[in-house]
Design a protein around this motif. Sequence first.
Motif, PDB file in Angstrom:
ATOM      1  N   ALA A  66      -0.787 -12.885   3.947  1.00  0.00           N
ATOM      2  CA  ALA A  66      -0.422 -12.188   5.185  1.00  0.00           C
ATOM      3  C   ALA A  66       1.056 -11.834   5.207  1.00  0.00           C
ATOM      4  O   ALA A  66       1.442 -10.720   5.583  1.00  0.00           O
ATOM      5  N   LEU A  67       1.910 -12.771   4.795  1.00  0.00           N
ATOM      6  CA  LEU A  67       3.344 -12.520   4.810  1.00  0.00           C
ATOM      7  C   LEU A  67       3.732 -11.455   3.784  1.00  0.00           C
ATOM      8  O   LEU A  67       4.616 -10.625   4.031  1.00  0.00           O
ATOM      9  N   ALA A  68       3.040 -11.443   2.651  1.00  0.00           N
ATOM     10  CA  ALA A  68       3.323 -10.421   1.632  1.00  0.00           C
ATOM     11  C   ALA A  68       2.953  -9.031   2.135  1.00  0.00           C
ATOM     12  O   ALA A  68       3.651  -8.048   1.846  1.00  0.00           O
ATOM     13  N   ASP A  69       1.866  -8.916   2.900  1.00  0.00           N
ATOM     14  CA  ASP A  69       1.496  -7.616   3.468  1.00  0.00           C
ATOM     15  C   ASP A  69       2.540  -7.126   4.460  1.00  0.00           C
ATOM     16  O   ASP A  69       2.771  -5.926   4.600  1.00  0.00           O
ATOM     17  N   LEU A  70       3.174  -8.066   5.153  1.00  0.00           N
ATOM     18  CA  LEU A  70       4.164  -7.693   6.168  1.00  0.00           C
ATOM     19  C   LEU A  70       5.544  -7.411   5.579  1.00  0.00           C
ATOM     20  O   LEU A  70       6.214  -6.450   5.979  1.00  0.00           O
TER      21      LEU A  70
ATOM     22  N   SER B 213     -11.239  -3.719  -3.136  1.00  0.00           N
ATOM     23  CA  SER B 213      -9.868  -3.309  -2.790  1.00  0.00           C
ATOM     24  C   SER B 213      -9.365  -3.998  -1.520  1.00  0.00           C
ATOM     25  O   SER B 213      -8.842  -3.361  -0.599  1.00  0.00           O
ATOM     26  N   LEU B 214      -9.508  -5.315  -1.462  1.00  0.00           N
ATOM     27  CA  LEU B 214      -9.068  -6.066  -0.287  1.00  0.00           C
ATOM     28  C   LEU B 214      -7.549  -6.202  -0.258  1.00  0.00           C
ATOM     29  O   LEU B 214      -6.879  -6.193  -1.287  1.00  0.00           O
ATOM     30  N   SER B 215      -7.002  -6.356   0.937  1.00  0.00           N
ATOM     31  CA  SER B 215      -5.563  -6.543   1.114  1.00  0.00           C
ATOM     32  C   SER B 215      -5.164  -7.976   0.779  1.00  0.00           C
ATOM     33  O   SER B 215      -6.024  -8.853   0.613  1.00  0.00           O
ATOM     34  N   HIS B 216      -3.839  -8.206   0.696  1.00  0.00           N
ATOM     35  CA  HIS B 216      -3.350  -9.569   0.472  1.00  0.00           C
ATOM     36  C   HIS B 216      -3.862 -10.507   1.563  1.00  0.00           C
ATOM     37  O   HIS B 216      -4.239 -11.654   1.306  1.00  0.00           O
ATOM     38  N   THR B 217      -3.848 -10.027   2.808  1.00  0.00           N
ATOM     39  CA  THR B 217      -4.280 -10.860   3.929  1.00  0.00           C
ATOM     40  C   THR B 217      -5.740 -11.257   3.791  1.00  0.00           C
ATOM     41  O   THR B 217      -6.111 -12.424   3.984  1.00  0.00           O
TER      42      THR B 217
END
Length: 420
Positions: A179-183, A272-276
């Motif tokens: 989550a923090l990497a996506d932000l 293709s999922l996000s880091h979160t």
Amino acid sequence: MTSCDRAITTGPGTAPTHPAPTHRAQTRARLTRLTTLFFAVAAGIAVSNVYFAQPLLVSIGLDFGLSAGVLGLVVTATQVGYGLGLFLLVPLGDMVNRRRLIVAQFGLMAIALLAAGAAPNAVVLLAGMAAVGLLAVVTQALVAFAAALAEPDRRGRVVGTVTSGVVIGILSARAVSGALADLAGWRAVYFASAALVMVIAVAAHRVLPRGGPAGASVGTRMPYLRLVGSTVELLRRERTFRLRGTLALLTFGAFSTLWSCLALPLSAPPLSLSHTAIGAFGLIGVAGALAAVPAGRLNDRGYARWTTGGALTLLTLSWLPIGLAGHSLWALAGGVVLLDLAVQTVHVTNQSLILELAPDAGSRLIGGYMIFYSVGSGFGAIASTAAYSLAGWTAVSVLGAALSLLALWVWATTQRVSLS
């Protein structure tokens, strides 16, 4: 503990220790529920730093131009550092004041995290990861300290409680870092962790018992090199130590096979999922933390043998739904829950049993045991990414199932020997 379980808990050459009653009474009084909770929280935060990179591998690879086959080295570098720390740093808990050792390690870990987050190239990153792993063994110092403060008939439950914190730290690390990497990018994960680790260092200085046991009385008189070498002697002498170490190597090899490689298929098309979203799979496995305290209680009641066998059977079966990850995320989620429940049950039982062998050598026993853990985790990380590069998720699932089945076979074989 039953006579059957006691037969595999003690080995030839084991000398029972009988600490002075006054010393034990003093140390027990300091282990309040609040202090036990702090042990669990601190251990979870410390160990989480070993696992932050796993959902970030794709981003790290893009940043430094690393291929999928090489990405496993990022995790392996941390595990190599962890293994060295287990052998070189953890035994110090039987030689120096554990509270001071723990505070110092947390402070140095904050510096290592800053170095990893600011790394200008892959070489510096790998060095920073190795340093983080080296200092993250403070987790084991916390486990040994808590076990030394606990009454013998509560040791399994205390170890289970602290291990619950470790499990939550391991699994929530992926969700938090994703989550923090996506932000804010993957580097923000390490900068934020450095700040949190420094807060824990200050809190440990204030909360941990000042007069707690520095370690075994024999350890305080033993030169450092001999102290480190005595871990090898304990391994040679104690059959239970060797058996439980072998089970740790294989089960955490299977554990790392899943978690070191899971980000690759989840981030690739068609998912293709996000880091979160990838990190959220770690939260699914937090159910494994629920197994820690009950496993400790079962050990206190003498059911370690059958708890281990049941958990290893569950671990082997968990790879069936995990292998369906490309077809069903629900199947993957169910397999993750089963795998984490099984691994943490075996882990708590292993630690509880080896700490009964020689409580005054708790740091060396835990450190030696976790070397097996680190070797298994490092192997799983590099082997799973290599298998994925060669033949995709099916090859990874076969590898994990093979390690799990081998662990079950080792347990079953040793039970036949002990019952004959």
